[in-house]
Design a protein around this motif. Structure first.
Motif, PDB file in Angstrom:
ATOM      1  N   TYR A 197       3.874  -1.291   1.341  1.00  0.00           N
ATOM      2  CA  TYR A 197       3.282  -2.425   0.617  1.00  0.00           C
ATOM      3  C   TYR A 197       2.474  -1.947  -0.571  1.00  0.00           C
ATOM      4  O   TYR A 197       2.535  -2.532  -1.662  1.00  0.00           O
ATOM      5  CB  TYR A 197       2.440  -3.256   1.605  1.00  0.00           C
ATOM      6  CG  TYR A 197       1.141  -3.818   1.068  1.00  0.00           C
ATOM      7  CD1 TYR A 197       1.135  -4.753   0.023  1.00  0.00           C
ATOM      8  CD2 TYR A 197      -0.082  -3.439   1.610  1.00  0.00           C
ATOM      9  CE1 TYR A 197      -0.069  -5.264  -0.461  1.00  0.00           C
ATOM     10  CE2 TYR A 197      -1.270  -3.942   1.135  1.00  0.00           C
ATOM     11  CZ  TYR A 197      -1.262  -4.847   0.090  1.00  0.00           C
ATOM     12  OH  TYR A 197      -2.435  -5.348  -0.385  1.00  0.00           O
ATOM     13  N   ARG A 198       1.725  -0.851  -0.397  1.00  0.00           N
ATOM     14  CA  ARG A 198       0.935  -0.348  -1.520  1.00  0.00           C
ATOM     15  C   ARG A 198       1.840   0.136  -2.647  1.00  0.00           C
ATOM     16  O   ARG A 198       1.484   0.037  -3.819  1.00  0.00           O
ATOM     17  CB  ARG A 198       0.003   0.785  -1.071  1.00  0.00           C
ATOM     18  CG  ARG A 198      -1.169   0.354  -0.189  1.00  0.00           C
ATOM     19  CD  ARG A 198      -1.921  -0.854  -0.677  1.00  0.00           C
ATOM     20  NE  ARG A 198      -2.413  -0.744  -2.044  1.00  0.00           N
ATOM     21  CZ  ARG A 198      -2.956  -1.743  -2.732  1.00  0.00           C
ATOM     22  NH1 ARG A 198      -3.077  -2.924  -2.171  1.00  0.00           N
ATOM     23  NH2 ARG A 198      -3.354  -1.585  -3.958  1.00  0.00           N
TER      24      ARG A 198
ATOM     25  N   ALA B  14       2.598  -2.755  -4.760  1.00  0.00           N
ATOM     26  CA  ALA B  14       1.478  -3.164  -5.602  1.00  0.00           C
ATOM     27  C   ALA B  14       1.172  -2.140  -6.694  1.00  0.00           C
ATOM     28  O   ALA B  14       0.921  -2.505  -7.840  1.00  0.00           O
ATOM     29  CB  ALA B  14       0.241  -3.379  -4.726  1.00  0.00           C
ATOM     30  N   GLU B  15       1.233  -0.855  -6.329  1.00  0.00           N
ATOM     31  CA  GLU B  15       0.769   0.168  -7.270  1.00  0.00           C
ATOM     32  C   GLU B  15       1.881   0.690  -8.172  1.00  0.00           C
ATOM     33  O   GLU B  15       1.724   0.763  -9.384  1.00  0.00           O
ATOM     34  CB  GLU B  15       0.127   1.326  -6.500  1.00  0.00           C
ATOM     35  CG  GLU B  15      -1.167   0.898  -5.819  1.00  0.00           C
ATOM     36  CD  GLU B  15      -1.725   1.933  -4.855  1.00  0.00           C
ATOM     37  OE1 GLU B  15      -1.474   3.136  -5.062  1.00  0.00           O
ATOM     38  OE2 GLU B  15      -2.413   1.534  -3.891  1.00  0.00           O
ATOM     39  N   GLN B  16       3.032   1.038  -7.560  1.00  0.00           N
ATOM     40  CA  GLN B  16       4.093   1.615  -8.387  1.00  0.00           C
ATOM     41  C   GLN B  16       4.958   0.557  -9.057  1.00  0.00           C
ATOM     42  O   GLN B  16       5.441   0.747 -10.163  1.00  0.00           O
ATOM     43  CB  GLN B  16       4.973   2.532  -7.554  1.00  0.00           C
ATOM     44  CG  GLN B  16       4.291   3.840  -7.223  1.00  0.00           C
ATOM     45  CD  GLN B  16       5.145   4.674  -6.297  1.00  0.00           C
ATOM     46  OE1 GLN B  16       6.366   4.593  -6.298  1.00  0.00           O
ATOM     47  NE2 GLN B  16       4.483   5.478  -5.481  1.00  0.00           N
TER      48      GLN B  16
END
Lengths: 132, 632
Positions: free
Chosen positions: B416-417, B420-422
C-alpha cells in the motif's frame, strides 16, 4: 511571473528535501510538537497541505515562526517525512516573499522589533539559509 | 458434607497432572463411584477429568462438573453471594452424580468420501488436498464452471501475479485428479445423516448440452442469434450469447444454454446451435438429473459476492455508468474483459483522466444499509487497482478516500505504501458524501479530515470498494447441514480460535469466505486446514458416538408424535409394534430413537407429554434432583 500554488508547493518540497508522500497520517509529529498550541497549523497539517499543493494559507500564517525547529517531529516520524524541514521551507518562502530574499544579519534587530517573541531558532535557521 | 460424599479436596489447578492424580488416587483409595469437580466450564476440561476417571477404572460418565467459574465467580461481583451460589451448584452436581449410570459410547461407520460445496479457490484447494491424501471427493458447483470469484480477478495482491495464471493450473489439476469428481451446474438439494455417514441429493441442472460430447469449440456461441444475456462473468458489463462457455479457461470446457435467453427453448424455433454443432452435443430435451451419494464429511466453501452498491445511492451507482464497483473494474482491467484490458470508462468508452476510489462502501456500517464488519480485502485491492492504473496510465490522476487503511498481512503495508509513495496515488483521509453528475461531469464531494476541509473533485470514473457478503446460497446450505450461521450469514466456527475450520455440527467443515472475509492466501491456508480435518476424519474406520442420547419408554409412549416434530436431527421415527404392558398385549404406535442421529439436545424430553422420552446422562430424574438441590 507569478508562480502557481502548485509550483510553490513543489518548491517547498524541493527546499525541504522532504518526501511528503511518505506520510501515513499517524499524527506522531503533531503529538510530539512542543509548539503545537502556538501554531495555527500543526506539523501534520503542513505535510498534508503541501502534499495536496495547498501552501497559500501556510505562507500567510504568522504563527509559522512559532516552530522551535527542535526537530522532535523529524526524530520521531516513523516514515522519515521530516515535517520540521517542511515548516522551515514554508518559513523561508514566506520570508523571501516579504523581504525579497534579502535577509541578512543586519535585519535581525528590525525583525525583533516587529515581533519581540520571535524564537531564536527561527532566526538561527534563517541565518543558516541566507547568510550569502 | 453432602449426603453421599465421602471425600472432598481443594486444589488450585485440578486440571494439572498433579490435580488429575489427586482424583485418580481418591477413586482408588476411597472406592468412589462418582466424582464431582467444581471448576471451570465442562466445555474446557470435562474431557480431561473423564479421561482421568477412566484411567482410575471409573466409568467416565460418572464424572460431573459444577461450573463455578463461567457460571459463577466470573459474573458475580458480590463475593459472599457468589460463594453461596458456588456451594449450591456443587450440591446440584452431587445430587445429579448420585443418579448417574455408567454409559458406553457406541460406534458408527465412516464413509470414505467427502463432499465440497462450492468450486472456487477454497473448494478447489480443499478438494485437491483431500484427494492428495487418497480419498475420493466430489465438488458441487452451482455455476457452469469451477473457478469462482478468483477467476474474475485480474491481478492478485501483493505480488501482482495474474489471477487466472495461478488459478487455472489448480482448476486443471482438479479436473485431472482421479480422486476428484466435478459436479458443475449443480446444487445440493437435500442432506440427511450425520458425521461419517451423510446422504446428499444433488440436482444437476440441465445444461442442454451433453457434457461428455461437447468439445468446447465455441462455434455454437458465434452462431447463436440471441446475444442479449448479461455476461455474468464480466459482471454484466457486456452481453453474451444464450449458449455460452463462461470464459476461455472454464472447466469443464463445455457450453451451457441459458434457458431464459434461448430462442429455441422459449419459442421452439431456431435450433441453430444444434445444426452447427459437429459433435452433436446439443440436446434441447435434457432434464435436471439427480445424484445421490454418501459422504463421511462435508465442506462448505460457498464463497461471497459484493453487496449491491445501489443501496448507497449517494454514490449514484444506479444512475451513473461511470460509477463502478471494484469487481467491475477488475473485469475492465482484465485482458479477457469487456474492453480487452484497456481502461475505458463504461459510459462513452473514453480514456478517463481522473479516477476516484471510495473505500468502505457498505463496510463498517451499522445503519442497516451495509455490513457491520470490515470486509478485509478492499484496502488491498484498492491499492492494487490504484497502483496498476498509475503504472499503466501515468496520465491518470488517482485519488483514494479512506477511513482507515487496513493492511495486516505479509508485505501488505509495504504494498500500500508503494502505491502512495512510488505511484503517487493521492490517499485522502476522509469519506465521500456525494457523487453526482453536473453537466455531464462526475463530481465527487468528500472531506479531507487532515486539512479539515471539504474537497470537491471532478472525476471521470468513480470506483466503489463495496463490502462483501456471504453468497446467498450459504444460508440455504447451512440450514440443510444444520450448521449454525451468525447474524451476517457467515458460518459459525466450533471455536473462533481453536477450531476455526469446523462447524459446531460434527462432520461439517468450513473453507474460505463462507466463514468470514478473507483474501486468497488466507483462503488457501484455511482450505488446507479444512482438508486436513476432513482427512483426519476419513482416516478413521469407526467413530465413537455420544452415549448421551434420548430413548423412549415404550410403555409410557402414547404415540403423539410431538418428539418427532421437534427433533432437529430427524432422529425420531415411529413404529407400530406389539407392546406387552405387564401381561396386557396390544399393538401400539411408539417412538424410536436412532442413536446415531441423536445429538442429545433434549428437545424431545421437554415436549413429551407422557414422560416417555428421556435422555441418558441427563435424565428427567437427574435434572429434577439438581433442581431440588438448588431450590430446597
Amino acid at each position: 511571473m507569478q508562480m502557481s500554488e502548485k509550483d510553490v508547493a513543489a518548491l517547498v518540497k524541493e527546499i525541504s528535501g522532504s518526501d511528503v508522500k511518505k506520510c501515513m497520517k499517524c499524527g506522531k509529529c503533531s503529538a510530539t510538537c512542543p509548539a503545537y498550541g502556538e501554531m495555527r497549523f500543526h506539523p501534520h497539517q503542513f505535510v498534508a497541505m503541501v502534499a495536496r499543493g495547498r501552501v497559500e494559507e501556510l505562507l500567510k500564517d504568522p504563527t509559522v515562526t512559532r516552530c522551535l525547529s527542535c526537530f522532535a517531529c523529524v526524530e520521531r516520524c516513523p516514515r522519515g517525512v521530516e515535517p520540521a524541514n517542511v515548516v522551515a521551507a514554508i518559513r523561508v518562502l514566506a520570508e523571501r516573499e516579504q523581504e525579497g530574499n534579502n535577509f541578512s544579519p543586519a535585519d535581525v534587530p528590525k525583525l525583533l522589533s516587529q515581533d519581540p517573541e520571535i524564537p531564536q531558532q527561527a532566526l538561527v535557521s534563517a541565518f543558516r539559509k541566507y547568510r550569502k | 458434607m453432602q449426603p453421599g460424599v465421602v471425600f472432598a479436596q481443594d486444589y488450585q489447578y485440578m486440571c494439572s497432572e498433579a490435580g488429575q492424580n489427586i482424583i485418580k488416587d481418591a477413586i482408588k483409595t476411597h472406592g468412589l463411584t462418582g466424582v464431582v469437580v467444581c471448576s471451570c466450564s465442562p466445555r474446557m476440561h470435562e474431557a480431561t477429568f473423564r479421561k482421568a476417571a477412566a484411567q482410575a477404572g471409573l466409568n467416565p460418565f460418572m464424572v460431573e462438573i459444577a461450573n463455578i467459574r463461567e457460571h459463577c465467580s466470573w459474573i458475580h461481583k458480590d463475593k459472599e453471594e457468589g460463594t453461596e451460589k458456588a456451594c449450591v451448584l456443587m450440591r446440584a452436581a452431587v445430587a445429579k452424580v448420585t443418579l448417574n449410570a455408567p454409559l458406553k459410547a457406541g460406534e458408527s461407520k465412516v464413509v470414505k468420501r467427502a463432499l465440497v460445496i462450492g468450486g472456487g479457490i477454497a473448494g478447489i484447494q480443499t478438494a485437491l488436498d483431500i484427494a492428495d491424501a487418497g480419498f475420493p471427493v466430489d465438488i458441487v458447483e452451482k455455476n457452469a464452471t469451477i473457478g469462482g470469484r478468483m477467476a474474475q480477478l485480474d491481478k492478485t495482491f501483493p505480488t501482482l501475479d495474474c489471477s487466472s495464471c495461478i488459478l487455472t493450473p489448480k482448476m486443471v489439476e482438479a479436473k485431472a485428479n482421479e480422486n476428484i469428481r466435478l459436479i458443475t451446474y449443480a446444487e445440493v438439494e437435500e442432506v440427511s445423516g450425520f458425521v461419517g455417514s451423510f446422504k446428499a441429493k444433488i440436482r444437476k441442472k440441465a445444461r442442454f448440452v451433453k457434457e461428455d460430447v461437447c468439445t468446447g469449440c465455441g462455434v455454437c456461441m458465434s452462431k447463436c442469434p440471441s446475444k442479449k444475456g448479461l455476461n455474468e462473468f464480466n459482471m454484466g458489463l457486456n452481453n453474451r450469447s444464450a449458449i455460452y462457455i463462461p470464459f476461455a479457461q472454464a472447466i469443464p470446457n463445455v457450453a451451457v444454454i441459458d434457458k431464459e435467453q434461448c430462442i429455441k427453448l422459449k419459442t421452439g424455433k431456431c435450433g441453430l446451435c444444434q445444426k452447427v454443432c459437429t459433435a452433436g452435443a446439443i440436446d434441447y430435451t435434457q432434464q435436471d438429473e439427480f445424484i445421490e451419494e454418501e459422504y463421511g464429511a462435508i465442506v462448505m466453501a460457498t464463497g461471497f459476492r459484493p453487496i449491491d452498491a445501489s443501496k448507497f445511492d449517494e454514490y449514484s451507482y444506479s444512475t451513473c455508468k461511470d460509477v463502478v464497483t471494484s469487481l467491475e473494474l477488475e473485469r475492465i482491467m482484465n485482458a479477457a474483459g469487456p474492453t480487452g484490458g484497456v481502461l475505458l470508462r463504461p459510459s462513452d468508452g473514453k480514456h478517463p483522466h481522473s479516477i476516484v476510489f471510495i473505500q468502505c462502501v457498505g463496510s463498517r456500517d451499522v445503519s442497516g444499509r451495509g455490513k457491520p464488519y470490515c470486509s478485509k480485502i478492499c484496502c488491498m485491492y484498492t491499492a492494487k487497482h490504484a497502483m496498476l492504473i498509475r503504472d499503466k496510465y501515468p496520465d491518470v490522476e488517482v485519488h483514494v478516500f479512506y477511513i482507515d487503511v487496513r493492511t495486516p498481512g505479509k508485505n501488505f503495508d509495504e504494498f500500500y505504501r508503494r502505491a502512495a509513495e512510488q505511484y503517487d496515488v493521492d490517499y485522502i483521509k476522509g469519506q465521500v458524501g456525494k457523487v453526482y453528475e453536473e453537466n455531464g461531469q462526475l463530481v465527487v464531494r468528500g472531506v479531507d479530515l487532515i486539512s479539515n476541509e471539504q474537497i470537491v473533485l471532478n472525476a471521470d470514473m468513480v470506483v466503489l470498494a463495496t463490502a462483501i457478503e456471504p453468497d446467498p446460497t450459504a444460508r440455504k446450505v447451512a440450514n440443510m447441514l444444520t450448521a449454525s450461521i451468525d447474524t451476517n450469514d457467515f458460518i459459525t466456527e466450533a471455536h473462533p480460535k481453536l477450531r476455526p475450520v469446523e462447524s459446531p455440527t460434527a462432520g461439517i467443515f468450513l473453507s474460505g469466505v463462507c466463514q468470514g472475509p478473507k483474501d486468497i492466501p488466507e483462503t488457501v491456508s484455511q482450505a488446507g486446514a479444512a482438508a486436513s480435518k476432513v482427512i483426519g476424519l476419513l482416516a478413521k474406520d469407526k467413530l465413537t458416538t455420544n452415549p448421551c442420547v434420548a430413548h423412549s419408554d415404550e410403555l409410557l409412549c402414547n404415540g403423539c408424535s410431538c418428539c418427532e416434530k421437534v427433533c432437529p436431527y430427524s432422529a425420531i421415527s415411529y413404529e407400530t409394534k406389539l407392546i406387552n404392558d405387564h401381561g396386557v398385549k396390544e399393538t401400539r404406535r411408539v417412538a424410536m430413537v436412532n442413536e446415531a442421529l441423536c445429538q442429545g439436545c433434549g428437545a424431545c424430553t421437554v415436549v413429551c407429554p407422557s414422560g416417555a422420552m428421556d435422555l441418558k446422562g441427563f435424565s428427567n430424574k437427574q435434572i429434577m434432583a439438581e433442581v431440588d438441590a438448588i431450590c430446597l
